[in-house]
Design a protein around this motif. Structure first.
Motif, PDB file in Angstrom:
ATOM      1  N   ASN A 168      23.374  32.789  14.093  1.00 37.94           N
ATOM      2  CA  ASN A 168      22.553  33.847  13.304  1.00 37.94           C
ATOM      3  C   ASN A 168      22.821  33.926  11.934  1.00 37.94           C
ATOM      4  N   ARG A 169      22.166  33.246  11.166  1.00 30.97           N
ATOM      5  CA  ARG A 169      22.473  33.382   9.683  1.00 30.97           C
ATOM      6  C   ARG A 169      21.290  34.070   9.096  1.00 30.97           C
ATOM      7  N   LEU A 170      20.597  34.811   9.852  1.00 35.26           N
ATOM      8  CA  LEU A 170      19.283  35.443   9.177  1.00 35.26           C
ATOM      9  C   LEU A 170      19.702  36.650   8.139  1.00 35.26           C
ATOM     10  N   GLY A 171      19.041  36.989   7.413  1.00 38.23           N
ATOM     11  CA  GLY A 171      19.092  38.118   6.508  1.00 38.23           C
ATOM     12  C   GLY A 171      17.789  38.600   5.773  1.00 38.23           C
ATOM     13  N   GLY A 172      17.977  39.679   5.171  1.00 41.14           N
ATOM     14  CA  GLY A 172      16.874  40.391   4.605  1.00 41.14           C
ATOM     15  C   GLY A 172      15.666  40.970   5.638  1.00 41.14           C
ATOM     16  N   ASP A 173      14.722  41.407   4.862  1.00 44.71           N
ATOM     17  CA  ASP A 173      13.592  41.909   5.870  1.00 44.71           C
ATOM     18  C   ASP A 173      13.123  41.036   6.802  1.00 44.71           C
ATOM     19  N   HIS A 174      12.292  41.541   7.744  1.00 51.15           N
ATOM     20  CA  HIS A 174      11.416  40.821   8.771  1.00 51.15           C
ATOM     21  C   HIS A 174      10.343  40.093   8.077  1.00 51.15           C
ATOM     22  N   PRO A 175      10.173  38.797   8.172  1.00 49.10           N
ATOM     23  CA  PRO A 175       9.122  38.088   7.460  1.00 49.10           C
ATOM     24  C   PRO A 175       7.671  38.315   7.854  1.00 49.10           C
ATOM     25  N   VAL A 176       7.514  39.374   8.943  1.00 48.49           N
ATOM     26  CA  VAL A 176       6.157  39.387   9.552  1.00 48.49           C
ATOM     27  C   VAL A 176       5.849  41.055   9.175  1.00 48.49           C
ATOM     28  N   THR A 177       4.558  41.215   8.530  1.00 52.85           N
ATOM     29  CA  THR A 177       3.853  42.445   8.704  1.00 52.85           C
ATOM     30  C   THR A 177       3.099  42.738   9.600  1.00 52.85           C
ATOM     31  N   ALA A 178       3.296  43.794  10.351  1.00 54.33           N
ATOM     32  CA  ALA A 178       2.572  44.366  11.668  1.00 54.33           C
ATOM     33  C   ALA A 178       1.731  45.356  11.311  1.00 54.33           C
ATOM     34  N   VAL A 179       0.216  45.474  11.464  1.00 55.11           N
ATOM     35  CA  VAL A 179      -0.429  46.399  11.258  1.00 55.11           C
ATOM     36  C   VAL A 179      -1.084  46.768  12.548  1.00 55.11           C
ATOM     37  N   GLU A 180      -1.859  48.237  12.587  1.00 51.63           N
ATOM     38  CA  GLU A 180      -2.890  48.335  13.758  1.00 51.63           C
ATOM     39  C   GLU A 180      -4.088  48.068  13.047  1.00 51.63           C
ATOM     40  N   ALA A 181      -4.955  47.477  13.656  1.00 47.24           N
ATOM     41  CA  ALA A 181      -6.190  46.952  13.210  1.00 47.24           C
ATOM     42  C   ALA A 181      -7.145  47.732  14.156  1.00 47.24           C
ATOM     43  N   LYS A 182      -8.290  48.083  13.401  1.00 49.46           N
ATOM     44  CA  LYS A 182      -9.428  49.037  13.977  1.00 49.46           C
ATOM     45  C   LYS A 182     -10.750  47.981  14.191  1.00 49.46           C
ATOM     46  N   PRO A 183     -11.268  48.045  15.376  1.00 49.07           N
ATOM     47  CA  PRO A 183     -12.413  47.187  15.405  1.00 49.07           C
ATOM     48  C   PRO A 183     -13.723  47.777  14.750  1.00 49.07           C
ATOM     49  N   VAL A 184     -14.399  46.849  14.164  1.00 48.35           N
ATOM     50  CA  VAL A 184     -15.661  47.282  13.559  1.00 48.35           C
ATOM     51  C   VAL A 184     -16.908  46.931  14.592  1.00 48.35           C
ATOM     52  N   PRO A 185     -17.857  47.946  14.650  1.00 44.42           N
ATOM     53  CA  PRO A 185     -18.952  47.790  15.746  1.00 44.42           C
ATOM     54  C   PRO A 185     -19.581  46.783  15.310  1.00 44.42           C
ATOM     55  N   GLY A 186     -19.978  45.677  15.938  1.00 46.10           N
ATOM     56  CA  GLY A 186     -20.934  44.355  15.530  1.00 46.10           C
ATOM     57  C   GLY A 186     -20.437  43.567  14.722  1.00 46.10           C
TER      58      GLY A 186
END
Length: 624
Positions: free
Chosen positions: A107-125
């Motif tokens: 394990n030579r990883l460093g820095g921030d996690h490269p994935v941005t995770a968000v909670e998404a909201k469905p849009v009706p239709g």
């Protein structure tokens, strides 16, 4: 998808990816602009390169996990990813059968996690939130942004000791190494390695931690299949990307999920991830220039949760290509004979397909591999550009692929025990997430009927059997104890919800049957109760497709089916896991441990073996 891997042809068919308006919706990325990248091949003993090196004194190799920047598409800025050996995907490791390999995963990883995770909201239709690039104003989830580079690598499909399997809780931090030994005592096969860290596999694999691992043997050699630059891994994944304030793609990996409720502990339950951009071996919608010869493709679905329905289409006519593509292998190795691929090929997460395409009969044509699954916003996967010049090719498709393959049926199966695993639907007893229940046979009067966690089944013999739940969460008491060398039939009964690709570590298995047990609103299973009000009724049997009849380690289990698989637990001992290979489901609890022990030792175990039933066929009732 039900049980079929190769579906009937759908006529007439036109490739929706050919519609210009659909291409314009693809967030300004031009399909098929970039060439496919082929990961480097690492043959231990013969190769040394940046990021991985021979460790001569230890008789093995070292592979560094490191962060780097790659271009997923030439119209994108570079994307930060986590890699094995500096490559996205990781190098293809190639070994000979029976040659033991030791790997230090550093394990030579460093820095921030490269994935941005968000909670998404469905849009009706509107479109599904996951199909839309950008965060839509949603703030990144701080808990995901704060994740450290904590990883553990699992060699998926490999029979190796429990201490080398990549146990999900045995993660290593930067500066530490995970040491593993792989006997490679297996028929020729395509495995793959990927992160398996407890609770966060979905984001670590999403960040880039995956690669292929090929085992060669003499049976495969004798076939003289296409090799070298005509044997190509196709590692298929889907991703989403963030946008800047002006609506331009930034290249930043974006994991959008929709919260559908809470689990029993009050934690958020989210839908499994799907995204708009299909990557093949790390490139969005690539092209591949091929000569008019036979090619071999080692196809892997390394997506978090998307099942692909793949079909080869002629670009000019929009019609399916027939008579040129064949399947010769599955997760566990070669099939007995080649299977024509004139219909869509269903590939669930973690499934592998060994494919041959005869481009000699397609000279000068451009072909598209597309995803024909319903509701896919951008169906294009990749493009093949076939050179017009004729080329001499000595390869001839054999009528028989593997003479060592033996099909197992209910009638020919060795003496074996049985275990029943129920896949409960979302909303059961107030839990928004589907769950994995280990069931134990209950004697008459042992449990109240109906009752929470109690399932009754009327099998094809007309007998009603009662089962009680023994465990459902990963941290519940260990349930399954298996004698090393024993054959067992595991039956996965899916009572409602999305298809689950079920994976058992350590072993290959074969599908004995797919039995129908119709479920749904008003049916015998009551989600509010969390059990059956009346016995589930056997509804007949779905034929096992030829692709599913090969050796497997992942099997698609659709709602309303009991999928019965059989395998021998041999080659290694220790603690292993089985789970749904939708990574979001795995991380949110659809995973359980089991232990393989020498039978002589198991006799002294003070507990029980988790409801194992011995006998020629399980329970004497041949329920599956």
């Amino acid at each position: 998808m039900t049980e079929t891997v190769i579906s009937p042809a759908r006529e007439p068919f036109r490739d929706p990816a050919l519609t210009p308006a659909r291409e314009e919706e693809a967030a300004e990325l031009t399909p098929f602009l970039d060439a496919l990248r082929v990961p480097p091949v690492l043959r231990p003993g013969r190769t040394e390169s940046a990021g991985y090196a021979e460790a001569v004194a230890g008789g093995g190799i070292e592979i560094d996990l490191s962060a780097t920047w790659v271009r997923l598409h030439s119209q994108l800025p570079p994307t930060r990813v986590w890699t094995y050996g500096g490559h996205f995907p990781g190098p293809t490791i190639e070994v000979r059968r029976g040659r033991r390999l030791r790997v230090a995963w550093n394990n030579r990883l460093g820095g921030d996690h490269p994935v941005t995770a968000v909670e998404a909201k469905p849009v009706p239709g509107g479109p599904a939130p996951g199909d839309v690039p950008g965060r839509g104003g949603a703030a990144p989830l701080a808990d995901v942004a704060a994740l450290p580079p904590w990883t553990v690598t699992h060699l998926h499909g490999a029979p190796t000791g429990g201490g080398n399997d990549g146990w999900t809780e045995n993660g290593v931090s930067p500066g530490e190494s995970q040491l593993a030994e792989y006997p490679n005592d297996h028929r020729a096969v395509a495995w793959w390695y990927h992160d398996h860290a407890m609770d966060i596999t979905r984001w670590n694999v999403f960040a880039g931690l995956a690669g292929m691992y090929l085992v060669r043997d003499e049976e495969e050699d004798a076939l003289r299949l296409p090799r070298g630059d005509r044997e190509i891994p196709l590692i298929v994944q889907d991703r989403n990307l963030d946008l800047d304030e002006d609506g331009r793609l930034t290249g930043r990996l974006l994991h959008k999920t929709v919260v559908v409720g809470q689990d029993a502990h009050g934690g958020n339950v989210t839908q499994a991830f799907t995204g708009p951009y299909t990557l093949v071996s790390g490139v969005i919608w690539p092209h591949l220039d091929v000569t008019a010869r036979w090619y071999r493709f080692r196809l892997l679905n390394a997506a978090n949760a998307r099942t692909y329905e793949l079909r080869l289409i002629d670009e000019e006519s929009g019609e399916p290509v027939r008579g040129a593509a064949w399947q010769i292998g599955t997760d566990g190795g070669l099939l007995p004979r080649p299977l024509p691929l004139d219909g869509p090929l269903s590939v669930a997460p973690a499934e592998r397909m060994d494919l041959l395409i005869d481009f000699g009969r397609l000279r000068g044509r451009r072909l598209r591999l597309v995803n024909t699954a319903p509701g896919v916003r951008h169906p294009q996967v990749m493009q093949f550009r076939v050179a017009p010049e004729p080329v001499r090719d000595s390869f001839v498709l054999p009528r028989v692929i593997s003479t060592s393959f033996r099909r197992i049926t209910h009638e020919s199966a060795p003496a074996h025990g049985h275990r029943l695993i129920v896949l409960s639907p979302p909303g059961t007893a107030g839990d928004a997430h589907p769950a994995l229940w280990e069931m134990r046979r209950a004697e008459p009067g042992e449990v109240p009927v109906p009752g929470e966690g109690v399932i009754q089944i009327k099998g094809p013999d007309g007998k009603v059997r009662t089962y009680r739940r023994g465990a459902r969460a990963f941290d519940d008491t260990l349930g399954f104890m298996v004698a090393h060398g024993a054959w067992e039939q595991w039956s996965f009964l899916h009572l409602g919800g999305p298809m689950h690709p079920m994976h058992i570590h350590l072993i290959d298995f074969q599908v004995l049957s797919r039995d129908l047990y119709p479920t749904g609103p008003g049916g015998p299973f009551d989600t509010a109760l969390g059990g059956t009000r009346s016995p589930l009724e056997y509804g007949g049997r779905v034929p096992v497709s030829e692709g599913d009849a090969g050796w497997k380690d992942v099997i698609q289990v659709p709602a309303g089916q009991m999928v019965n698989v059989i395998g021998r637990f041999q080659g290694a001992k220790g603690r292993f896991m089985y789970h749904c290979h939708l990574l979001e489901h795995e991380d949110m609890g659809m995973m359980r441990p089991y232990v393989v022990m020498p039978p002589e030792v198991l006799k002294f175990h003070h507990g029980d073996d988790g409801g194992h039933h011995g006998g020629r066929h399980h329970d004497g009732g041949h329920m599956g």
